[in-house]
Design a protein around this motif. Structure first.
Motif, PDB file in Angstrom:
ATOM      1  N   LYS A  39      -7.736   5.125  34.531  1.00 49.87           N
ATOM      2  CA  LYS A  39      -6.963   5.264  33.475  1.00 49.87           C
ATOM      3  C   LYS A  39      -6.752   4.097  33.049  1.00 49.87           C
ATOM      4  O   LYS A  39      -6.233   3.068  33.701  1.00 49.87           O
ATOM      5  CB  LYS A  39      -5.748   6.278  33.770  1.00 49.87           C
ATOM      6  CG  LYS A  39      -4.889   6.552  32.457  1.00 49.87           C
ATOM      7  CD  LYS A  39      -3.842   7.719  32.750  1.00 49.87           C
ATOM      8  CE  LYS A  39      -4.180   8.794  33.347  1.00 49.87           C
ATOM      9  NZ  LYS A  39      -3.055   9.693  33.627  1.00 49.87           N
ATOM     10  N   TYR A  40      -6.830   3.950  31.568  1.00 49.19           N
ATOM     11  CA  TYR A  40      -6.530   2.825  30.951  1.00 49.19           C
ATOM     12  C   TYR A  40      -5.475   2.992  30.033  1.00 49.19           C
ATOM     13  O   TYR A  40      -5.515   3.865  29.207  1.00 49.19           O
ATOM     14  CB  TYR A  40      -7.604   1.938  30.379  1.00 49.19           C
ATOM     15  CG  TYR A  40      -8.976   1.662  31.181  1.00 49.19           C
ATOM     16  CD1 TYR A  40      -8.868   0.514  31.788  1.00 49.19           C
ATOM     17  CD2 TYR A  40      -9.672   2.464  31.473  1.00 49.19           C
ATOM     18  CE1 TYR A  40      -9.967   0.091  32.739  1.00 49.19           C
ATOM     19  CE2 TYR A  40     -10.751   2.331  32.445  1.00 49.19           C
ATOM     20  CZ  TYR A  40     -10.917   0.919  32.999  1.00 49.19           C
ATOM     21  OH  TYR A  40     -11.775   0.648  33.776  1.00 49.19           O
ATOM     22  N   GLY A  41      -4.480   1.969  29.855  1.00 53.83           N
ATOM     23  CA  GLY A  41      -3.390   2.462  28.772  1.00 53.83           C
ATOM     24  C   GLY A  41      -2.936   0.988  28.169  1.00 53.83           C
ATOM     25  O   GLY A  41      -2.809   0.202  28.813  1.00 53.83           O
ATOM     26  N   ILE A  42      -2.379   1.142  26.888  1.00 49.19           N
ATOM     27  CA  ILE A  42      -1.956   0.118  26.174  1.00 49.19           C
ATOM     28  C   ILE A  42      -0.730   0.410  25.428  1.00 49.19           C
ATOM     29  O   ILE A  42      -1.093   1.656  24.621  1.00 49.19           O
ATOM     30  CB  ILE A  42      -2.769  -0.993  25.776  1.00 49.19           C
ATOM     31  CG1 ILE A  42      -2.026  -2.317  24.941  1.00 49.19           C
ATOM     32  CG2 ILE A  42      -3.502  -0.161  24.464  1.00 49.19           C
ATOM     33  CD1 ILE A  42      -2.967  -3.348  24.582  1.00 49.19           C
ATOM     34  N   GLN A  43       0.456  -0.091  25.229  1.00 51.38           N
ATOM     35  CA  GLN A  43       1.586   0.105  24.338  1.00 51.38           C
ATOM     36  C   GLN A  43       2.024  -1.064  23.715  1.00 51.38           C
ATOM     37  O   GLN A  43       2.201  -1.933  24.446  1.00 51.38           O
ATOM     38  CB  GLN A  43       2.391   0.766  25.259  1.00 51.38           C
ATOM     39  CG  GLN A  43       3.990   1.286  24.508  1.00 51.38           C
ATOM     40  CD  GLN A  43       4.687   2.034  25.285  1.00 51.38           C
ATOM     41  OE1 GLN A  43       4.391   3.250  25.544  1.00 51.38           O
ATOM     42  NE2 GLN A  43       6.061   1.649  25.256  1.00 51.38           N
ATOM     43  N   PHE A  44       2.253  -1.033  22.374  1.00 55.53           N
ATOM     44  CA  PHE A  44       2.864  -1.950  21.565  1.00 55.53           C
ATOM     45  C   PHE A  44       4.407  -1.616  21.262  1.00 55.53           C
ATOM     46  O   PHE A  44       4.445  -0.398  20.508  1.00 55.53           O
ATOM     47  CB  PHE A  44       2.265  -2.282  20.230  1.00 55.53           C
ATOM     48  CG  PHE A  44       0.620  -2.849  20.765  1.00 55.53           C
ATOM     49  CD1 PHE A  44       0.508  -4.096  21.095  1.00 55.53           C
ATOM     50  CD2 PHE A  44      -0.399  -1.886  20.986  1.00 55.53           C
ATOM     51  CE1 PHE A  44      -0.765  -4.516  21.301  1.00 55.53           C
ATOM     52  CE2 PHE A  44      -1.677  -2.297  21.254  1.00 55.53           C
ATOM     53  CZ  PHE A  44      -1.917  -3.430  21.528  1.00 55.53           C
ATOM     54  N   ASP A  50       8.330   3.265  35.098  1.00 59.92           N
ATOM     55  CA  ASP A  50       8.619   2.187  34.319  1.00 59.92           C
ATOM     56  C   ASP A  50       8.203   2.259  32.973  1.00 59.92           C
ATOM     57  O   ASP A  50       8.621   1.650  32.092  1.00 59.92           O
ATOM     58  CB  ASP A  50       7.727   1.078  35.100  1.00 59.92           C
ATOM     59  CG  ASP A  50       8.360  -0.485  34.678  1.00 59.92           C
ATOM     60  OD1 ASP A  50       9.475  -0.640  34.791  1.00 59.92           O
ATOM     61  OD2 ASP A  50       7.570  -1.354  34.082  1.00 59.92           O
ATOM     62  N   LEU A  51       6.951   3.196  32.471  1.00 54.55           N
ATOM     63  CA  LEU A  51       6.717   3.106  31.022  1.00 54.55           C
ATOM     64  C   LEU A  51       6.523   4.675  30.933  1.00 54.55           C
ATOM     65  O   LEU A  51       5.356   5.291  31.143  1.00 54.55           O
ATOM     66  CB  LEU A  51       5.511   2.308  31.030  1.00 54.55           C
ATOM     67  CG  LEU A  51       5.076   2.075  29.446  1.00 54.55           C
ATOM     68  CD1 LEU A  51       6.009   1.461  28.582  1.00 54.55           C
ATOM     69  CD2 LEU A  51       3.564   1.498  29.427  1.00 54.55           C
ATOM     70  N   LYS A  95      -1.332  -0.794  31.256  1.00 52.69           N
ATOM     71  CA  LYS A  95      -1.624  -0.364  32.695  1.00 52.69           C
ATOM     72  C   LYS A  95      -3.040   0.084  33.023  1.00 52.69           C
ATOM     73  O   LYS A  95      -3.710   0.511  32.103  1.00 52.69           O
ATOM     74  CB  LYS A  95      -0.767   1.188  32.640  1.00 52.69           C
ATOM     75  CG  LYS A  95      -0.925   1.740  33.675  1.00 52.69           C
ATOM     76  CD  LYS A  95      -0.450   3.234  33.478  1.00 52.69           C
ATOM     77  CE  LYS A  95      -0.804   3.929  35.030  1.00 52.69           C
ATOM     78  NZ  LYS A  95      -0.466   5.612  34.971  1.00 52.69           N
ATOM     79  N   TYR A  96      -3.334   0.039  34.199  1.00 54.63           N
ATOM     80  CA  TYR A  96      -4.413   0.371  34.851  1.00 54.63           C
ATOM     81  C   TYR A  96      -4.212   1.286  36.066  1.00 54.63           C
ATOM     82  O   TYR A  96      -3.551   0.671  36.937  1.00 54.63           O
ATOM     83  CB  TYR A  96      -5.751  -0.673  35.146  1.00 54.63           C
ATOM     84  CG  TYR A  96      -6.534  -0.330  35.939  1.00 54.63           C
ATOM     85  CD1 TYR A  96      -7.861  -0.019  35.376  1.00 54.63           C
ATOM     86  CD2 TYR A  96      -6.883  -0.820  37.512  1.00 54.63           C
ATOM     87  CE1 TYR A  96      -8.873   0.501  36.031  1.00 54.63           C
ATOM     88  CE2 TYR A  96      -7.901  -0.371  38.278  1.00 54.63           C
ATOM     89  CZ  TYR A  96      -8.989   0.481  37.717  1.00 54.63           C
ATOM     90  OH  TYR A  96      -9.868   0.606  38.265  1.00 54.63           O
ATOM     91  N   LEU A 114      -1.227  -0.761  38.442  1.00 53.71           N
ATOM     92  CA  LEU A 114      -0.990  -1.971  38.017  1.00 53.71           C
ATOM     93  C   LEU A 114      -0.607  -2.171  36.663  1.00 53.71           C
ATOM     94  O   LEU A 114      -0.940  -1.274  35.787  1.00 53.71           O
ATOM     95  CB  LEU A 114      -2.390  -2.923  38.021  1.00 53.71           C
ATOM     96  CG  LEU A 114      -3.063  -3.122  39.430  1.00 53.71           C
ATOM     97  CD1 LEU A 114      -4.566  -3.644  39.116  1.00 53.71           C
ATOM     98  CD2 LEU A 114      -2.344  -3.650  40.359  1.00 53.71           C
ATOM     99  N   LEU A 115       0.744  -2.729  36.539  1.00 51.07           N
ATOM    100  CA  LEU A 115       1.562  -2.513  35.202  1.00 51.07           C
ATOM    101  C   LEU A 115       1.803  -3.882  34.938  1.00 51.07           C
ATOM    102  O   LEU A 115       2.389  -4.363  35.707  1.00 51.07           O
ATOM    103  CB  LEU A 115       2.475  -1.637  35.244  1.00 51.07           C
ATOM    104  CG  LEU A 115       3.351  -1.636  33.909  1.00 51.07           C
ATOM    105  CD1 LEU A 115       2.389  -0.433  33.037  1.00 51.07           C
ATOM    106  CD2 LEU A 115       4.690  -0.552  34.425  1.00 51.07           C
ATOM    107  N   LEU A 116       1.471  -4.251  33.633  1.00 50.83           N
ATOM    108  CA  LEU A 116       1.856  -5.574  33.110  1.00 50.83           C
ATOM    109  C   LEU A 116       2.674  -5.547  31.934  1.00 50.83           C
ATOM    110  O   LEU A 116       2.179  -4.929  30.718  1.00 50.83           O
ATOM    111  CB  LEU A 116       0.697  -6.784  32.937  1.00 50.83           C
ATOM    112  CG  LEU A 116       0.944  -8.000  32.660  1.00 50.83           C
ATOM    113  CD1 LEU A 116       1.428  -8.718  33.977  1.00 50.83           C
ATOM    114  CD2 LEU A 116      -0.416  -8.895  32.204  1.00 50.83           C
TER     115      LEU A 116
END
Length: 605
Positions: A596-601, A548-549, A582-583, A567-569
């Motif tokens: 694992k933590y991630g964030i995308q803009f 998905d990402l 994402k977590y 978990l993906l929002l």
């Protein structure tokens, strides 16, 4: 939504099975970008259609020919008028194509800006003397207007010292009086069957039977492979009486981990990890100077003649202004292809490429047949160890391996709802040690019970033989169910495999996972996946693919016994700004829990 699931399922199969590298971002990034900016089938040129990996050069030409005959396409379904476009193919490419209104075409001329910023971190942090932080960073900017486009990209892997450890950039100008394209900066080339110039096969299309698809031409390099680009200037001329020409000049720095010789000066990995002392030592260790050209003739038979000469120098540059010279090579290739898809009696495509370097030669030969319910494809390739194809990617799903082999694919639509596919591949691979014999076989049956529910089963076998050391083999079985509702999609899959060989105890592995995706609105979606795994597989292994990402979700090898939860929002703000979070948490027996933590803009304007 069904189409999205089918696309994700295809990508899942690609990344899952055949020793695919752990990062498949380049292909997924391109498909994701195409999905956001689909191709207008009434305006697209051949090179536009070839951005879609399921479209071959012959099929692209057939679409353009049919478009001229009918005037224009009123809707996507009109592509069924094109010889070679099956219902199955149309469903694969549907997310990436569109028929735009006149107003949309006018708006498309306006300048566009795409900005992506991504950070990711894993806990607990790995202990040790690392040069940088554990954060993984990715920053990309794309600008485009009618005739000019450009990009800049910065990437940092975990524990690397600099947030610009890998930097790539370029600008492309199109539709000049004498040139179709001019690129300054970083670029990539895909000609013929990829024997001299091709993009590394980060994923394999074996299960889908796509064996012809290297004619992507000249493109900006907008991905993160740190050792697979050319740097300098490249020019593509306009076509004159069916003939066009490419001129290539490049001066590129390449990582090298050792094994420097005149035939192997560029033994490097795709990603270029510089998080350790040894990784830093191999960074930009080799410099390549390259000059080349290609002539193409587009007629009933497409012909291509490619030549380039490269020289490699071993840094450091303080030894001499350009470094220590390793070796110089002059490479040639002749490629040809033709399409008989318009002939009812024998709808056949054939293609080939022959290459020479010093006293060594290599070749790729293939044919594709498609009529009504039946599709067949076959390919022979031979590129020995002493043929130094520094920028090639002919077919192998193992990057930079010389091999000789035969591949055969078949697909039969048993009924409207049932399809049978399979392939077999025999090859001998040559490495620095002993040649290894590889045999792969796979057969898959898919049945759609309703438009919203289908079941897929697959049996695969892979064998590797290294004489006189013996042999190893592995067998897999997969059963997968997909369900789709209005705003809900689900997938449940079971994979089971076991290895056989000289071991007294036969390693086995199982993987069970469930996906649930909920689309609350046009702008907000949520996905969760729970994976249960118990695997002792070593030589072959099980893979899971998170579809998905790109960048935050990558193909990973599954081993040991434990669970993994994702978990993906994803939230799209207005029409131009998207935030994805994402977590992930992984728990294995007798090992620390990792998170694992991630964030995308994403910004598109």
């Amino acid at each position: 939504m069904i189409l999205l699931i089918l696309r994700c399922y295809l990508l899942l199969l690609i990344g899952q099975e055949f020793d695919a590298p752990a990062v498949s971002d380049p292909l997924i990034e391109e498909l994701q970008s195409l999905e956001s900016h689909p191709i207008d089938i009434n305006k697209a040129k051949k090179e536009d259609f070839l951005k879609i990996y399921w479209v071959s050069p012959g099929l692209a030409e057939s679409i353009i020919k049919t478009r001229k005959e009918v005037g224009s396409f009123d809707k996507i379904e009109d592509l069924r008028k094109v010889q070679g476009v099956t219902d199955e193919l149309l469903e694969c490419i549907r997310p990436y194509i569109t028929v735009k209104l006149q107003r949309q075409q006018i708006l498309e001329v306006r300048p566009q800006i795409e900005l992506r910023s991504r950070v990711q971190q894993t806990f607990p942090k790995v202990k040790g003397n690392w040069p940088g932080s554990p954060i993984k960073s990715y920053q990309r900017l794309k600008l485009s207007s009618k005739n000019i486009s450009g990009f800049a990209l910065l990437e940092k892997d975990p524990y690397e010292a600099s947030y610009s450890d890998f930097a790539t950039y370029g600008i492309m100008v199109q539709a000049l009086p004498m040139a179709q394209k001019i690129i300054l900066g970083d670029y990539r080339l895909e000609f013929g069957e990829g024997l001299l110039f091709g993009f590394p096969p980060i994923v394999t299309f074996k299960q889908q039977g796509v064996i012809k698809g290297k004619e992507r031409g000249l493109q900006l390099y907008t991905i993160t492979g740190e050792n697979t680009y050319l740097h300098g200037v490249a020019v593509e001329s306009k076509s004159y009486r069916g003939i066009k020409n490419f001129v290539i000049l490049s001066n590129t720095k390449i990582d090298n981990g050792g094994g420097v010789s005149q035939y192997a000066p560029t033994i490097y990995d795709y990603e270029g990890d510089h998080s350790t002392e040894s990784g830093e030592a191999k960074k930009d260790r080799v410099r390549e100077w390259l000059i080349g050209t290609r002539f193409e003739y587009h007629g009933p038979i497409k012909l291509g003649l490619t030549w380039y000469k490269n020289t490699h120098f071993l840094n450091p540059e303080e030894v001499r202004p350009q470094g220590t010279k390793i070796g110089t090579h002059s490479l040639w290739s002749v490629s040809s292809s033709t399409s008989l898809a318009g002939f009812e009696v024998l709808p056949l495509n054939w293609f080939s490429e022959f290459g020479w370097c010093d006293k060594s030669w290599a070749t790729v030969l293939g044919t594709e047949y498609g009529k009504e319910k039946l599709r067949l494809g076959t390919l022979f390739r031979y590129y020995p160890p002493d043929f130094p194809v520094f920028h090639s990617a002919p077919f192998s799903d193992s990057y930079k391996l010389a091999e000789k082999g035969n591949y055969l694919y078949g697909a039969y639509q048993i009924s409207k709802y049932t399809k049978l596919t399979g392939y077999t591949d025999y090859c001998t691979r040559y490495s620095t040690e002993l040649p290894t014999l590889h045999a792969e076989h796979s057969i898959e049956l898919q049945h759609k019970f309703t438009p919203h529910f289908w079941l897929t089963s697959r049996y695969s076998f892979k064998k590797v033989e290294v004489s006189p050391r013996g042999e190893s083999e592995c067998k897999w079985f997969r059963l997968q169910a997909d369900i789709e509702a209005a705003k809900l999609n689900m997938r449940v899959r079971l994979d089971r495999g076991y290895e056989a060989g000289s071991q007294e105890v036969r390693p086995q592995g199982e993987l069970l996972y469930g996906d649930i995706g909920v689309k609350f609105s046009k702008y907000l979606s949520f996905t969760t996946r729970l994976i249960l795994f118990d695997s002792e597989l070593d030589k072959f292994g099980l893979y899971e693919y998170e579809q998905d990402l790109p960048g935050l979700m990558t193909n990973q090898f599954i081993s040991d016994k434990g669970t993994r939860l994702y978990l993906l929002l994803k939230n799209r703000i207005a029409s131009s700004y998207t935030v994805t979070v994402k977590y992930a948490i992984t728990s294995k027996i007798a090992k620390p829990v990792t998170q694992k933590y991630g964030i995308q803009f994403d910004l598109e304007h």
